[in-house]
Design a protein around this motif. Structure first.
Motif, PDB file in Angstrom:
ATOM      1  N   CYS A  46       0.810  -1.231   0.000  1.00 55.01           N
ATOM      2  CA  CYS A  46       0.000   0.000   0.000  1.00 55.01           C
ATOM      3  C   CYS A  46       0.838   1.272   0.000  1.00 55.01           C
ATOM      4  N   GLY A  47       2.011   1.230   0.618  1.00 60.74           N
ATOM      5  CA  GLY A  47       2.869   2.415   0.640  1.00 60.74           C
ATOM      6  C   GLY A  47       2.551   3.392   1.760  1.00 60.74           C
ATOM      7  N   THR A  48       1.458   3.179   2.498  1.00 64.82           N
ATOM      8  CA  THR A  48       1.083   4.165   3.516  1.00 64.82           C
ATOM      9  C   THR A  48       0.930   3.591   4.923  1.00 64.82           C
ATOM     10  N   CYS A 106       4.745  -0.353   5.737  1.00 59.42           N
ATOM     11  CA  CYS A 106       5.334   0.238   4.526  1.00 59.42           C
ATOM     12  C   CYS A 106       6.193   1.449   4.885  1.00 59.42           C
ATOM     13  N   CYS A 127       2.976  -5.704   4.968  1.00 58.13           N
ATOM     14  CA  CYS A 127       1.806  -4.863   4.669  1.00 58.13           C
ATOM     15  C   CYS A 127       0.545  -5.722   4.523  1.00 58.13           C
TER      16      CYS A 127
HETATM   17 ZN   LIG Z   1       1.351  -1.071   3.520  1.00 57.53          ZN
END
Ligand SMILES: [Zn+2]
Ligand SMILES: [Zn+2]
Length: 341
Positions: free
Chosen positions: A96-98, A102, A110
């Motif tokens: 997800c990057g957030t 992450c 994640c």
């Molecule tokens: Zn994530």
């Protein structure tokens, strides 16, 4: 494009040809995605776990998560690569990057982790698309076929070695001696020149191979190692080796299990767990989950520096079933790759 696809889950005992040849449309790279023309894709034990349903993929799916190829086209918003660049893709397809994992560089944990060739189509095909953030430059030291197995077996092996917390001079054990373990042994000998390495493997061939690669000792998983071990990395699909490993750990030692799933066959062995023998004295058990990008990047760099090159055996794409059957049959020495482009 040519692809080998998996349409249903089933035991390889019953179907020797779980993958079917198919002619699929070439994927369109989406926003921040690359289209890759696949040159080589490694064949991994995890594919057996997918085919047999231990880590079920979405269906139908193109398997394969050790991909090396060239960028054929870049979708809108991409900036890191150009057409023609050589890139690799590993097990991590996206995250997800957030979330907190992450943000902390542990995108392998994640909750939205997606795996290449399981949750998105992978490299058993002439083309695949991938988010550019999850594509890596391949050091020039490697041919395409040499680089492919490093992307999974090597990167996950590197992560498991990191998770051991081993210090130079401490004894390391390896249970099972397939593609990942043989890379770990080479890597560990380089990073921990004063450590000694002990390999547990069922087959005489694997034990000989381990000693050729510098193991101080190689024996059967049921053997007692001649010295207690600070840490053991288990790469087998079975349960009995877990108990056998725990008894060889020194006080405070750690067992790192590098297996995406264990098979059910010998789970009964766990009933033999003996607390004083196997766990008492602060012994630990830790699993390894997936890989983070950091593991792939750091490992590929290291592998190039110390010229770790896997032994590879090539198969044409159409013979993917044959490669998988040989892997299932444990006819393993080195790594198998599909030569596609
Ligand atoms: Zn994530
Ligand atoms: Zn793999």
């Amino acid at each position: 494009m040519k692809a080998m696809i998996l349409e249903e889950i089933g035991s390889m005992e019953y179907s020797k040809t779980p993958l079917k040849f198919a002619d699929l449309p070439i994927p369109e790279p989406g926003r921040k995605e690359l289209l890759i023309r696949v040159s080589v894709c490694g064949v991994c034990h995890t594919e057996l776990d997918e085919i047999e349903g231990r880590t079920p993929p979405r269906l139908p799916v193109v398997l394969g998560h050790q991909v090396v190829g060239r960028v054929e086209a870049a979708g809108p918003g991409t900036s890191s690569f150009q057409t023609g660049d050589r890139v690799g893709v590993g097990w991590i397809y996206s995250a997800c990057g957030t979330c907190k994992f992450c943000r902390g560089g542990e995108e392998n944990l994640c909750p939205d982790f997606r795996a290449t060739g399981r949750d998105a189509n992978g490299g058993y095909a002439q083309y695949m698309s991938v988010p550019e953030d999850f594509a890596y430059r391949i050091p020039p030291a490697f041919s395409d076929a040499e680089a492919a197995p490093l992307l999974c077996a090597g990167a996950i092996g590197y992560r498991s070695l990191r998770l051991t917390g081993l210090k130079d001079g401490q004894n390391l054990g390896l249970t099972g001696f397939g593609a990942s373990a043989h890379l770990v042994l080479k890597l560990a000998r380089h990073r921990f020149p004063n450590s000694r390495f002990f390999v547990f493997a069922r087959s005489e061939k694997e034990r000989t191979f381990a000693q050729e690669l510098g193991a101080a000792w190689a024996g059967d998983p049921s053997d007692n190692s001649p010295e207690k071990l600070h840490c053991i990395i288990d790469t087998t699909p079975a349960w009995k080796p877990i108990l056998e490993a725990l008894k060889n750990l020194e006080p405070g030692g750690r067992l790192v299990i590098n297996a995406i799933r264990k098979e059910e066959g010998d789970k009964e062995a766990l009933r033999q767990l003996d607390y004083p023998l196997h766990l008492w004295m602060e012994k630990e058990i830790k699993s390894v989950a997936n890989v983070a990008r950091r593991d792939v990047l750091e490992f590929m760099d290291l592998a190039a520096q110390i010229s770790i090159k896997p032994e590879v055996q090539e198969f044409p794409l159409e013979e993917a079933n044959q490669a998988l059957a040989e892997l299932k049959g444990k006819k393993v020495r080195g790594a198998k790759v599909l030569k596609i482009g």
